[in-house]
Scaffold this motif. Structure first.
Motif, mmCIF file in Angstrom:
data_model
loop_
_atom_site.group_PDB
_atom_site.id
_atom_site.type_symbol
_atom_site.label_atom_id
_atom_site.label_comp_id
_atom_site.label_asym_id
_atom_site.label_seq_id
_atom_site.Cartn_x
_atom_site.Cartn_y
_atom_site.Cartn_z
ATOM 1 N N THR A 69 22.529 28.597 -2.993
ATOM 2 C CA THR A 69 23.655 27.688 -2.802
ATOM 3 C C THR A 69 24.335 27.992 -1.474
ATOM 4 O O THR A 69 24.722 29.134 -1.206
ATOM 5 C CB THR A 69 24.666 27.820 -3.943
ATOM 6 N N VAL A 70 24.476 26.963 -0.644
ATOM 7 C CA VAL A 70 25.145 27.092 0.649
ATOM 8 C C VAL A 70 26.184 25.986 0.749
ATOM 9 O O VAL A 70 25.871 24.809 0.550
ATOM 10 C CB VAL A 70 24.155 26.987 1.822
ATOM 11 N N LEU A 71 27.431 26.345 1.055
ATOM 12 C CA LEU A 71 28.551 25.410 1.033
ATOM 13 C C LEU A 71 29.264 25.381 2.386
ATOM 14 O O LEU A 71 29.429 26.429 3.029
ATOM 15 C CB LEU A 71 29.570 25.825 -0.036
ATOM 16 N N PRO A 72 29.727 24.210 2.834
ATOM 17 C CA PRO A 72 30.560 24.152 4.039
ATOM 18 C C PRO A 72 31.904 24.836 3.795
ATOM 19 O O PRO A 72 32.503 24.684 2.720
ATOM 20 C CB PRO A 72 30.745 22.645 4.272
ATOM 21 N N VAL A 73 32.374 25.574 4.777
ATOM 22 C CA VAL A 73 33.659 26.270 4.685
ATOM 23 C C VAL A 73 34.728 25.445 5.405
ATOM 24 O O VAL A 73 34.551 25.065 6.568
ATOM 25 C CB VAL A 73 33.574 27.681 5.312
ATOM 26 N N LEU A 74 35.830 25.173 4.715
ATOM 27 C CA LEU A 74 36.907 24.361 5.268
ATOM 28 C C LEU A 74 38.085 25.196 5.762
ATOM 29 O O LEU A 74 38.835 24.761 6.629
ATOM 30 C CB LEU A 74 37.398 23.362 4.216
ATOM 31 N N ALA A 75 38.276 26.368 5.183
ATOM 32 C CA ALA A 75 39.412 27.228 5.567
ATOM 33 C C ALA A 75 39.181 28.637 5.045
ATOM 34 O O ALA A 75 38.354 28.854 4.145
ATOM 35 C CB ALA A 75 40.726 26.661 5.017
ATOM 36 N N GLN A 76 39.913 29.597 5.614
ATOM 37 C CA GLN A 76 39.872 30.980 5.156
ATOM 38 C C GLN A 76 41.295 31.525 5.083
ATOM 39 O O GLN A 76 42.163 31.107 5.852
ATOM 40 C CB GLN A 76 39.053 31.855 6.101
ATOM 41 N N THR A 77 41.511 32.449 4.169
ATOM 42 C CA THR A 77 42.832 33.076 4.080
ATOM 43 C C THR A 77 42.695 34.427 3.393
ATOM 44 O O THR A 77 41.651 34.755 2.824
ATOM 45 C CB THR A 77 43.822 32.180 3.306
ATOM 46 N N ILE A 78 43.767 35.204 3.456
ATOM 47 C CA ILE A 78 43.839 36.497 2.776
ATOM 48 C C ILE A 78 45.085 36.493 1.898
ATOM 49 O O ILE A 78 46.176 36.122 2.353
ATOM 50 C CB ILE A 78 43.900 37.657 3.789
ATOM 51 N N ASP A 79 44.936 36.870 0.624
ATOM 52 C CA ASP A 79 46.088 36.843 -0.281
ATOM 53 C C ASP A 79 46.960 38.081 -0.103
ATOM 54 O O ASP A 79 46.680 38.951 0.737
ATOM 55 C CB ASP A 79 45.641 36.649 -1.731
ATOM 56 N N ASN A 80 48.028 38.170 -0.887
ATOM 57 C CA ASN A 80 48.998 39.263 -0.695
ATOM 58 C C ASN A 80 48.466 40.618 -1.151
ATOM 59 O O ASN A 80 49.120 41.639 -0.969
ATOM 60 C CB ASN A 80 50.320 38.940 -1.418
ATOM 61 N N ARG A 81 47.265 40.640 -1.714
ATOM 62 C CA ARG A 81 46.640 41.908 -2.089
ATOM 63 C C ARG A 81 45.485 42.264 -1.155
ATOM 64 O O ARG A 81 44.713 43.175 -1.426
ATOM 65 C CB ARG A 81 46.148 41.854 -3.532
ATOM 66 N N GLY A 82 45.362 41.485 -0.068
ATOM 67 C CA GLY A 82 44.336 41.775 0.919
ATOM 68 C C GLY A 82 42.960 41.247 0.596
ATOM 69 O O GLY A 82 41.989 41.604 1.270
ATOM 70 N N ARG A 83 42.873 40.369 -0.404
ATOM 71 C CA ARG A 83 41.571 39.796 -0.759
ATOM 72 C C ARG A 83 41.300 38.546 0.061
ATOM 73 O O ARG A 83 42.188 37.706 0.218
ATOM 74 C CB ARG A 83 41.535 39.485 -2.260
ATOM 75 N N SER A 84 40.080 38.417 0.538
ATOM 76 C CA SER A 84 39.698 37.275 1.367
ATOM 77 C C SER A 84 39.204 36.121 0.503
ATOM 78 O O SER A 84 38.479 36.322 -0.478
ATOM 79 C CB SER A 84 38.596 37.675 2.353
ATOM 80 N N TRP A 85 39.605 34.895 0.902
ATOM 81 C CA TRP A 85 39.226 33.686 0.170
ATOM 82 C C TRP A 85 38.674 32.648 1.139
ATOM 83 O O TRP A 85 39.075 32.596 2.306
ATOM 84 C CB TRP A 85 40.435 33.087 -0.546
ATOM 85 N N LEU A 86 37.792 31.812 0.632
ATOM 86 C CA LEU A 86 37.214 30.718 1.403
ATOM 87 C C LEU A 86 37.440 29.408 0.667
ATOM 88 O O LEU A 86 37.210 29.318 -0.539
ATOM 89 C CB LEU A 86 35.705 30.919 1.585
ATOM 90 N N ARG A 87 37.907 28.391 1.402
ATOM 91 C CA ARG A 87 37.990 27.050 0.813
ATOM 92 C C ARG A 87 36.702 26.319 1.179
ATOM 93 O O ARG A 87 36.377 26.181 2.358
ATOM 94 C CB ARG A 87 39.206 26.280 1.329
#
Length: 239
Positions: A69-87
């Motif tokens: 599975t390969v998905l286009p990435v629309l945004a990235q961020t880091i939460d208040n606990r330092g975990r990285s997320w991808l939209r």
């Protein structure tokens, strides 16, 4: 790249009004699109938080071919606990919703980021498929699109799977199965109601017409050229 051997069934998504873009010569295509390969199953949420509302489960492999599975990435961020997320854009129907949410947030852990220089634009009104690489128009092909009662969906999608079809299958020799799904019919010929760009074998039709159930039909030479180059995760814009 050698496409996997499998079968695919396709349909339409809900119609939308085709406007614009042509006034400025078509959509603006970025030179590169960031994409992410999933190395394991992920939960997609409506926010970049572990307690965000669940909107989809996304498997590490695609159901038709077993491709990653390969998905286009629309945004990235880091939460208040330092975990990285991808939209990311989401494949298929999410938790049975109709229509599926177009995107969701996944954890960046157990993923592999990269980019693609390819982008496919389908102009449903002009009945053409335009291929871009590095943001530049590379090729243009006449196509068959959905008839008025089953129009080709408009919007932003991506290629989920690159499928080599059996010689006797409708739409052979190849299909690029996209993330679009039907809001009208829930299935077609045993498949999940999935839009694809595919060939003319065993199905026919005159290029430049609107006679399909929503899929985009291309000359065999065109879809073969695409299948040799387009991998999962490549954006597909339908205007």
């Amino acid at each position: 790249m050698k496409p996997a051997v499998a079968t695919v069934a396709c349909l339409l998504l809900v119609p939308a009004s085709a406007q614009a873009a042509r006034a400025t010569g078509g959509p603006r295509i970025a030179p590169h699109q960031e994409i992410v390969a999933l190395l394991g199953k992920h939960s997609a949420r409506d926010r970049a938080k572990v307690d965000g509302k669940l909107v989809a489960f996304v498997g590490a492999r695609r159901p038709i071919t077993g491709e990653r599975t390969v998905l286009p990435v629309l945004a990235q961020t880091i939460d208040n606990r330092g975990r990285s997320w991808l939209r990311v854009r989401l494949p298929g129907r999410a938790l049975g919703r109709k229509p599926p949410p177009p995107a969701g947030w996944i954890s960046a852990s157990n993923t592999l980021l990269s980019t693609t220089a390819w982008h496919i634009v389908v102009d449903a009104s002009a009945r053409r498929v335009v291929v871009y690489r590095d943001g530049r128009r590379l090729r243009s092909y006449r196509a068959i699109v959905g008839e008025p009662s089953t129009p080709t969906p408009l919007g932003e999608y991506f290629v989920e799977e690159n499928v080599q079809l059996p010689a006797k299958a409708p739409g052979a020799p190849f299909a690029l199965a996209t993330s679009a799904r039907s809001n009208v019919l829930q299935g077609f010929d045993g498949g999940p109601g999935q839009i694809a760009l595919h060939g003319l074998d065993n199905i026919g039709g005159q290029l430049g017409t609107a006679v399909s159930h929503g899929c985009i039909r291309l000359a065999d030479s065109a879809v073969t050229w695409l299948a040799a180059r387009i991998k999962p995760g490549v954006p597909v814009t339908i205007i």
